[in-house]
Design an enzyme around this catalytic site. Sequence first.
Site, PDB file in Angstrom:
ATOM      1  N   HIS A 254      53.887  -1.556   4.524  1.00  0.00           N
ATOM      2  CA  HIS A 254      52.817  -0.470   4.545  1.00  0.00           C
ATOM      3  C   HIS A 254      52.299  -0.692   3.241  1.00  0.00           C
ATOM      4  O   HIS A 254      50.760  -0.513   3.141  1.00  0.00           O
ATOM      5  CB  HIS A 254      53.471   0.695   4.881  1.00  0.00           C
ATOM      6  CG  HIS A 254      52.467   1.884   4.452  1.00  0.00           C
ATOM      7  ND1 HIS A 254      51.711   2.528   5.265  1.00  0.00           N
ATOM      8  CD2 HIS A 254      52.793   2.801   3.273  1.00  0.00           C
ATOM      9  CE1 HIS A 254      51.151   3.625   4.742  1.00  0.00           C
ATOM     10  NE2 HIS A 254      51.352   3.455   3.517  1.00  0.00           N
TER      11      HIS A 254
ATOM     12  N   HIS B 282      47.877  -0.538   1.388  1.00  0.00           N
ATOM     13  CA  HIS B 282      46.923  -0.003   0.343  1.00  0.00           C
ATOM     14  C   HIS B 282      46.190  -0.827  -0.519  1.00  0.00           C
ATOM     15  O   HIS B 282      45.354  -0.742  -1.403  1.00  0.00           O
ATOM     16  CB  HIS B 282      47.986   0.766  -0.834  1.00  0.00           C
ATOM     17  CG  HIS B 282      48.487   2.043   0.194  1.00  0.00           C
ATOM     18  ND1 HIS B 282      47.574   3.112   0.198  1.00  0.00           N
ATOM     19  CD2 HIS B 282      49.498   2.517   0.616  1.00  0.00           C
ATOM     20  CE1 HIS B 282      48.147   4.296   0.759  1.00  0.00           C
ATOM     21  NE2 HIS B 282      49.411   3.526   1.261  1.00  0.00           N
TER      22      HIS B 282
ATOM     23  N   GLU C 143      45.353   7.595   3.628  1.00  0.00           N
ATOM     24  CA  GLU C 143      46.372   6.993   4.538  1.00  0.00           C
ATOM     25  C   GLU C 143      45.516   6.845   5.766  1.00  0.00           C
ATOM     26  O   GLU C 143      45.965   6.015   6.882  1.00  0.00           O
ATOM     27  CB  GLU C 143      47.318   8.072   4.863  1.00  0.00           C
ATOM     28  CG  GLU C 143      48.510   8.249   3.443  1.00  0.00           C
ATOM     29  CD  GLU C 143      48.953   6.547   3.265  1.00  0.00           C
ATOM     30  OE1 GLU C 143      49.784   6.489   2.194  1.00  0.00           O
ATOM     31  OE2 GLU C 143      48.860   5.720   3.899  1.00  0.00           O
TER      32      GLU C 143
ATOM     33  N   SER D 245      48.079  -0.579   8.774  1.00  0.00           N
ATOM     34  CA  SER D 245      49.400  -1.065   8.836  1.00  0.00           C
ATOM     35  C   SER D 245      50.253  -0.989  10.150  1.00  0.00           C
ATOM     36  O   SER D 245      51.162  -1.145  10.245  1.00  0.00           O
ATOM     37  CB  SER D 245      50.061  -0.681   7.571  1.00  0.00           C
ATOM     38  OG  SER D 245      50.227   0.953   7.699  1.00  0.00           O
TER      39      SER D 245
END
Length: 291
Positions: A142, A147, A188, A207
């Site tokens: 993740h 990111h 997010e 993700s």
Amino acid sequence: MTQNQSQPAEPLFTIPGDCGLRGDYSAMAKDWTVEQDWDSYSPAEHDRWRRLYRRQRALITDYAGPAFIKGLTALDCGDEIPRFDLASARLSALTGWRLVAVPGLIPNDIFFGHLAARQFPVCRWLREENELDYLVEPDVFHDFFGHIPLLTDPVFAAFVQAYGQRGLRAKGPRDLELMTRLYWYMVEFGLIQTKAGLRAIGAGLVSSAGELCYSIDSHEPLRLAFDQIRVLRTLYRIDAYQRTYFVLNDFDQLFKSIDAHFHDALETAAHADAIAAGSAIKGDKILSLAG
Ligand code: HBI
Ligand code: FE
């Protein structure tokens, strides 16, 4: 918080090692970083990384924003769990960002401090085989796959640093909750308009297989044009697909939202009613699927 929407339980970081999270917090530095210890990953973990990468990469072309695809390509991280030091060398040459390994979730102020220093905290452990589709705490897939690619984009990278600097100045739990909503909905779970239509930029979307397609294809969720105060007022859930997504025109719009007037936006949002996820209010700019 008035609505009974589930808000994330703030990890109670009392003494490292018994904060109830799964990572190994026993050997941290003062800034909560650890060694990545890349040699400790097993062949099975590298294989799991490859399968996760291949599953998401197959979706990315049609569902992720161009800046994400460009960043992911530059990181060239499909063959094995990436070495954070090598990824940092590539990333810092592009935008000055580096990765720091952490045992898992870390306290807000520590997290903001790293972002303000252009250091992205990346969890060092990888999810188990039975967590391929969902896990509670962010893992290395993740954090890295989700990111790091966008931190190769200069404007998005500047926003994340400015966000960290603002976070360090957040006064008390109220501002902190509003700051967390901005991160949640944009970093997010953010969407962006492109010439080819709606695309995902949020790490939690790119993700995850299921929500990535849902966020673009489903008629269920509310999709609103990005509006800074509206985002700050909007509650979110951590245990289900989002019921509201916010759509950027471009990263400049996001970067401008964290500028000198951000404090006024926090104050305005703090004195307005919170809005439940999935609810529309007067003045919302609702976007259809066609974008
Ligand atoms: N810690 N490692 C880690 N990763 C995060 O994404 C993270 C965190 N601590 C706090 C935090 N996120 C939230 O407060 C953000 O929503 C700001
Ligand atoms: Fe994340």
